[in-house]
Design an enzyme around this catalytic site. Sequence first.
Site, PDB file in Angstrom:
ATOM      1  N   LEU A   1     -11.363   0.139  -3.236  1.00  0.00           N
ATOM      2  CA  LEU A   1     -10.832   1.105  -2.183  1.00  0.00           C
ATOM      3  C   LEU A   1      -9.880   1.994  -2.946  1.00  0.00           C
ATOM      4  O   LEU A   1      -9.796   3.305  -2.637  1.00  0.00           O
ATOM      5  CB  LEU A   1      -9.692  -0.060  -1.563  1.00  0.00           C
ATOM      6  CG  LEU A   1      -8.886   0.999  -0.199  1.00  0.00           C
ATOM      7  CD1 LEU A   1      -9.846   1.297   0.777  1.00  0.00           C
ATOM      8  CD2 LEU A   1      -7.760   0.145   0.254  1.00  0.00           C
ATOM      9  N   THR A   2      -9.184   1.814  -3.994  1.00  0.00           N
ATOM     10  CA  THR A   2      -8.225   2.842  -4.602  1.00  0.00           C
ATOM     11  C   THR A   2      -9.266   3.779  -5.247  1.00  0.00           C
ATOM     12  O   THR A   2     -10.238   3.600  -5.975  1.00  0.00           O
ATOM     13  CB  THR A   2      -7.470   2.150  -5.905  1.00  0.00           C
ATOM     14  OG1 THR A   2      -6.709   0.981  -4.986  1.00  0.00           O
ATOM     15  CG2 THR A   2      -6.413   2.767  -6.508  1.00  0.00           C
ATOM     16  N   GLU A   3      -8.613   4.997  -5.406  1.00  0.00           N
ATOM     17  CA  GLU A   3      -9.301   6.375  -6.134  1.00  0.00           C
ATOM     18  C   GLU A   3      -8.141   6.821  -7.067  1.00  0.00           C
ATOM     19  O   GLU A   3      -7.145   6.507  -6.970  1.00  0.00           O
ATOM     20  CB  GLU A   3      -9.701   7.273  -5.200  1.00  0.00           C
ATOM     21  CG  GLU A   3     -10.856   6.567  -4.340  1.00  0.00           C
ATOM     22  CD  GLU A   3     -11.493   7.465  -3.228  1.00  0.00           C
ATOM     23  OE1 GLU A   3     -11.290   8.808  -3.417  1.00  0.00           O
ATOM     24  OE2 GLU A   3     -12.604   7.279  -2.661  1.00  0.00           O
TER      25      GLU A   3
ATOM     26  N   SER B   1       5.374  -2.890  -3.187  1.00  0.00           N
ATOM     27  CA  SER B   1       6.564  -3.489  -2.676  1.00  0.00           C
ATOM     28  C   SER B   1       7.169  -2.375  -1.499  1.00  0.00           C
ATOM     29  O   SER B   1       7.555  -2.872  -0.385  1.00  0.00           O
ATOM     30  CB  SER B   1       7.896  -3.647  -3.662  1.00  0.00           C
ATOM     31  OG  SER B   1       7.390  -4.976  -4.360  1.00  0.00           O
TER      32      SER B   1
ATOM     33  N   GLY C   1      16.086 -16.762 -25.133  1.00  0.00           N
ATOM     34  CA  GLY C   1      16.675 -15.841 -26.177  1.00  0.00           C
ATOM     35  C   GLY C   1      15.488 -15.133 -26.807  1.00  0.00           C
ATOM     36  O   GLY C   1      14.461 -14.684 -26.111  1.00  0.00           O
ATOM     37  N   GLY C   2      15.781 -15.210 -28.201  1.00  0.00           N
ATOM     38  CA  GLY C   2      14.665 -14.395 -28.965  1.00  0.00           C
ATOM     39  C   GLY C   2      13.516 -14.772 -28.948  1.00  0.00           C
ATOM     40  O   GLY C   2      12.392 -14.452 -28.964  1.00  0.00           O
TER      41      GLY C   2
ATOM     42  N   SER D   1      -1.904   3.869  -2.302  1.00  0.00           N
ATOM     43  CA  SER D   1      -1.012   3.570  -1.138  1.00  0.00           C
ATOM     44  C   SER D   1      -1.643   4.157   0.083  1.00  0.00           C
ATOM     45  O   SER D   1      -1.844   3.711   1.130  1.00  0.00           O
ATOM     46  CB  SER D   1       0.306   3.658  -1.253  1.00  0.00           C
ATOM     47  OG  SER D   1       0.668   3.375  -2.677  1.00  0.00           O
TER      48      SER D   1
ATOM     49  N   GLU E   1      -2.570  -4.258  -4.289  1.00  0.00           N
ATOM     50  CA  GLU E   1      -2.657  -4.702  -2.800  1.00  0.00           C
ATOM     51  C   GLU E   1      -1.702  -4.719  -1.918  1.00  0.00           C
ATOM     52  O   GLU E   1      -1.197  -5.241  -1.161  1.00  0.00           O
ATOM     53  CB  GLU E   1      -3.181  -6.294  -2.966  1.00  0.00           C
ATOM     54  CG  GLU E   1      -4.413  -6.585  -3.616  1.00  0.00           C
ATOM     55  CD  GLU E   1      -5.182  -7.966  -3.171  1.00  0.00           C
ATOM     56  OE1 GLU E   1      -4.856  -8.385  -2.129  1.00  0.00           O
ATOM     57  OE2 GLU E   1      -5.650  -8.441  -4.065  1.00  0.00           O
TER      58      GLU E   1
ATOM     59  N   ARG F   1      16.797 -27.079 -26.906  1.00  0.00           N
ATOM     60  CA  ARG F   1      17.578 -25.889 -27.758  1.00  0.00           C
ATOM     61  C   ARG F   1      18.941 -26.341 -27.550  1.00  0.00           C
ATOM     62  O   ARG F   1      19.604 -26.511 -26.517  1.00  0.00           O
ATOM     63  CB  ARG F   1      17.385 -24.634 -27.148  1.00  0.00           C
ATOM     64  CG  ARG F   1      18.173 -23.571 -27.905  1.00  0.00           C
ATOM     65  CD  ARG F   1      17.583 -23.216 -29.232  1.00  0.00           C
ATOM     66  NE  ARG F   1      18.066 -21.953 -29.694  1.00  0.00           N
ATOM     67  CZ  ARG F   1      17.747 -21.748 -31.167  1.00  0.00           C
ATOM     68  NH1 ARG F   1      16.829 -22.181 -31.677  1.00  0.00           N
ATOM     69  NH2 ARG F   1      18.131 -20.576 -31.675  1.00  0.00           N
TER      70      ARG F   1
HETATM   71  C1  LIG Z   1      -4.334  -4.025 -12.690  1.00  0.00           C
HETATM   72  C2  LIG Z   1      -4.781  -3.502 -11.422  1.00  0.00           C
HETATM   73  C3  LIG Z   1      -5.876  -4.204 -10.523  1.00  0.00           C
HETATM   74  C4  LIG Z   1      -5.935  -3.427  -9.441  1.00  0.00           C
HETATM   75  N1  LIG Z   1      -7.179  -3.868  -8.666  1.00  0.00           N
HETATM   76  C5  LIG Z   1      -7.736  -3.230  -7.738  1.00  0.00           C
HETATM   77  C6  LIG Z   1      -8.960  -3.585  -6.864  1.00  0.00           C
HETATM   78  O1  LIG Z   1      -9.594  -4.470  -7.246  1.00  0.00           O
HETATM   79  N2  LIG Z   1      -9.416  -2.695  -6.104  1.00  0.00           N
HETATM   80  C7  LIG Z   1      -8.411  -1.649  -5.598  1.00  0.00           C
HETATM   81  O2  LIG Z   1      -9.317  -1.009  -4.691  1.00  0.00           O
HETATM   82  N3  LIG Z   1      -7.474  -1.415  -6.200  1.00  0.00           N
HETATM   83  C8  LIG Z   1      -6.921  -2.118  -7.127  1.00  0.00           C
HETATM   84  N4  LIG Z   1      -5.638  -1.813  -7.765  1.00  0.00           N
HETATM   85  C9  LIG Z   1      -5.144  -0.632  -7.306  1.00  0.00           C
HETATM   86  C10 LIG Z   1      -3.920  -0.922  -6.550  1.00  0.00           C
HETATM   87  O3  LIG Z   1      -3.822  -1.252  -5.430  1.00  0.00           O
HETATM   88  C11 LIG Z   1      -3.015   0.293  -6.535  1.00  0.00           C
HETATM   89  O4  LIG Z   1      -2.689   0.682  -7.805  1.00  0.00           O
HETATM   90  C12 LIG Z   1      -1.618   0.390  -5.564  1.00  0.00           C
HETATM   91  O5  LIG Z   1      -2.346   0.255  -4.417  1.00  0.00           O
HETATM   92  C13 LIG Z   1      -0.820   1.770  -5.721  1.00  0.00           C
HETATM   93  O6  LIG Z   1      -1.562   2.845  -5.601  1.00  0.00           O
HETATM   94  P1  LIG Z   1      -1.283   3.855  -6.575  1.00  0.00           P
HETATM   95  O7  LIG Z   1      -1.419   3.452  -8.117  1.00  0.00           O
HETATM   96  O8  LIG Z   1      -2.358   4.996  -6.341  1.00  0.00           O
HETATM   97  O9  LIG Z   1       0.220   4.360  -6.519  1.00  0.00           O
HETATM   98  P2  LIG Z   1       0.547   5.775  -5.375  1.00  0.00           P
HETATM   99  O10 LIG Z   1       0.089   5.250  -4.147  1.00  0.00           O
HETATM  100  O11 LIG Z   1       0.424   6.896  -6.036  1.00  0.00           O
HETATM  101  O12 LIG Z   1       2.132   5.261  -5.603  1.00  0.00           O
HETATM  102  C14 LIG Z   1       3.050   5.393  -6.492  1.00  0.00           C
HETATM  103  C15 LIG Z   1       4.398   4.935  -6.062  1.00  0.00           C
HETATM  104  O13 LIG Z   1       4.695   5.578  -5.129  1.00  0.00           O
HETATM  105  C16 LIG Z   1       5.028   4.570  -4.251  1.00  0.00           C
HETATM  106  N5  LIG Z   1       4.959   5.054  -2.850  1.00  0.00           N
HETATM  107  C17 LIG Z   1       3.677   5.604  -2.420  1.00  0.00           C
HETATM  108  N6  LIG Z   1       4.030   6.262  -1.143  1.00  0.00           N
HETATM  109  C18 LIG Z   1       5.310   5.882  -0.780  1.00  0.00           C
HETATM  110  C19 LIG Z   1       5.798   6.264   0.502  1.00  0.00           C
HETATM  111  N7  LIG Z   1       5.312   6.555   1.614  1.00  0.00           N
HETATM  112  N8  LIG Z   1       7.120   5.627   0.434  1.00  0.00           N
HETATM  113  C20 LIG Z   1       7.812   5.039  -0.572  1.00  0.00           C
HETATM  114  N9  LIG Z   1       6.997   4.790  -1.819  1.00  0.00           N
HETATM  115  C21 LIG Z   1       5.834   5.270  -1.732  1.00  0.00           C
HETATM  116  C22 LIG Z   1       4.220   3.470  -4.393  1.00  0.00           C
HETATM  117  O14 LIG Z   1       4.836   2.098  -3.857  1.00  0.00           O
HETATM  118  C23 LIG Z   1       4.130   3.194  -5.905  1.00  0.00           C
HETATM  119  O15 LIG Z   1       5.459   2.795  -6.517  1.00  0.00           O
HETATM  120  C24 LIG Z   1      -5.480  -2.308  -8.923  1.00  0.00           C
HETATM  121  C25 LIG Z   1      -4.435  -1.610  -9.741  1.00  0.00           C
HETATM  122  C26 LIG Z   1      -4.126  -2.441 -11.051  1.00  0.00           C
HETATM  123  C27 LIG Z   1      -2.956  -1.824 -11.757  1.00  0.00           C
END
Ligand SMILES: Cc1cc2nc3c(=O)[nH]c(=O)nc-3n(C[C@H](O)[C@H](O)[C@H](O)COP(=O)(O)OP(=O)(O)OC[C@H]3O[C@@H](n4cnc5c(N)ncnc54)[C@H](O)[C@@H]3O)c2cc1C
Length: 383
Positions: free
Chosen positions: A125-127, A368, A341-342, A132, A365, A270
């Site tokens: 899904l992510t690009e 927070s 600790g260490g 988000s 996914e 410990r």
């Molecule tokens: C190890 C790993 C495995 C993953 N596996 C998958 C996978 O299998 N398939 C897949 O599709 N994706 C995958 N992802 C992607 C992951 O779901 C995204 O990284 C995540 O959804 C956040 O998107 P982003 O990295 O583009 O951050 P962004 O969307 O750019 O956000 C950056 C920061 O800004 C915050 N933020 C964004 N918008 C807002 C808002 N409106 N208000 C407040 N805060 C905001 C976010 O919470 C984040 O802290 C993976 C990521 C990692 C690191």
Amino acid sequence: MNFDLDPELVALREVARKFANEVIKPNARKWDEQSDIPPEVYRQLGELGFMGLLIPADLGGSELGYRGATTIIEETARHCGGTALMLCAHNGLCCGHIMIGGSDEQKRRYLPRLASGEWIGAWGLTEAKCGSDAVAMETMARLDGNEWVINGNKMFITNGGKADVFVIMAVTEPTGAVAKNRISAFIVERGTKGLIIGAKEDKLGVRASNTVALTFDEMRIPKENMCGEQGQGYKHALMVLERGRISIGALAVGLGRGAVEEALTYAQQRVTFGKPLIEHQAISFMLADMATRVEGARLMVRKAAWLQDTVGQSRLEACIAKLQASEIATQVGLDAIQILGGYGYIKEFPVERYMRDAKLMEIGEGSSQVQRMLIARSLLEAN
Ligand SMILES: Cc1cc2nc3c(=O)[nH]c(=O)nc-3n(C[C@H](O)[C@H](O)[C@H](O)COP(=O)(O)OP(=O)(O)OC[C@H]3O[C@@H](n4cnc5c(N)ncnc54)[C@H](O)[C@@H]3O)c2cc1C
């Protein structure tokens, strides 16, 4: 609401615990360092039924439901967050999407092989430019005769470098439709011309899991590889994510439990100032707080899993479970490092890895921040 595990699930938990103790625990540090899980482990997980946790039995799966799946994920994550994340992406995301949107024919073609572990699944899904805000995706699919032609990219795809089957989302209606109705899902098989798999990402944690970028360059797939109806991809992706959050919550609980158990063992052994660490009230209270938080998170994960299994919906509870469990797992990981600790700071002890692994659960996914947005929206809707 019954949070007890059925006797069959208790028995299965023992099987998972034994595998985690005998196979995952002794190798987790190596898999973290080499950023890889050996192929035979995927095969073993398939033989145990853990690659088809949610898939119906008549399609070769274990059909455990979310109470069962979260039990297995927690046991796996107890020793290795990366292995558990691989299972979450395979079972919850890839298989989960095919179960929701796939045609009977697609289910019959893909799910039995995914359930056995013969094929590994990934979900995109992510690009590069959006995570988000997934509706802002730029990957495009256009119909050309009997084929979809897809151009674009996906970022951070778990299992991407290993997968035989990918479910990916792409825009099928660039204009005209409501943004969320422009997106469709597609099943792509490894080896498809135009599918370019990027190099393995070098990550902070969950290093045993494989993470890559995908590029689609005039990638052609048969028309019938659309998964679900045209324009339903985003709706189905949200359903996948809602359910996936329960599994990520369980993964975080497993990591938190690991941190508590390791810290407890260490604190009994410990000795400082003439007595075991555990006899210093500051340390025993820390452990009490850590255990309390993890148990609370586990109950919330169980509630979300129970709702998903019984009423098929857990939108708010899955968000709360994921938010609570992931933030607790990171904090408990940090606390465990402090208690050791260490020794907590060096790789000979696993607690630093649990903390590194846990941090991802606050990001993937739905971060927070996204969970808080969704929870706040639910509060307003209920008001
Ligand atoms: C190890 C790993 C495995 C993953 N596996 C998958 C996978 O299998 N398939 C897949 O599709 N994706 C995958 N992802 C992607 C992951 O779901 C995204 O990284 C995540 O959804 C956040 O998107 P982003 O990295 O583009 O951050 P962004 O969307 O750019 O956000 C950056 C920061 O800004 C915050 N933020 C964004 N918008 C807002 C808002 N409106 N208000 C407040 N805060 C905001 C976010 O919470 C984040 O802290 C993976 C990521 C990692 C690191």
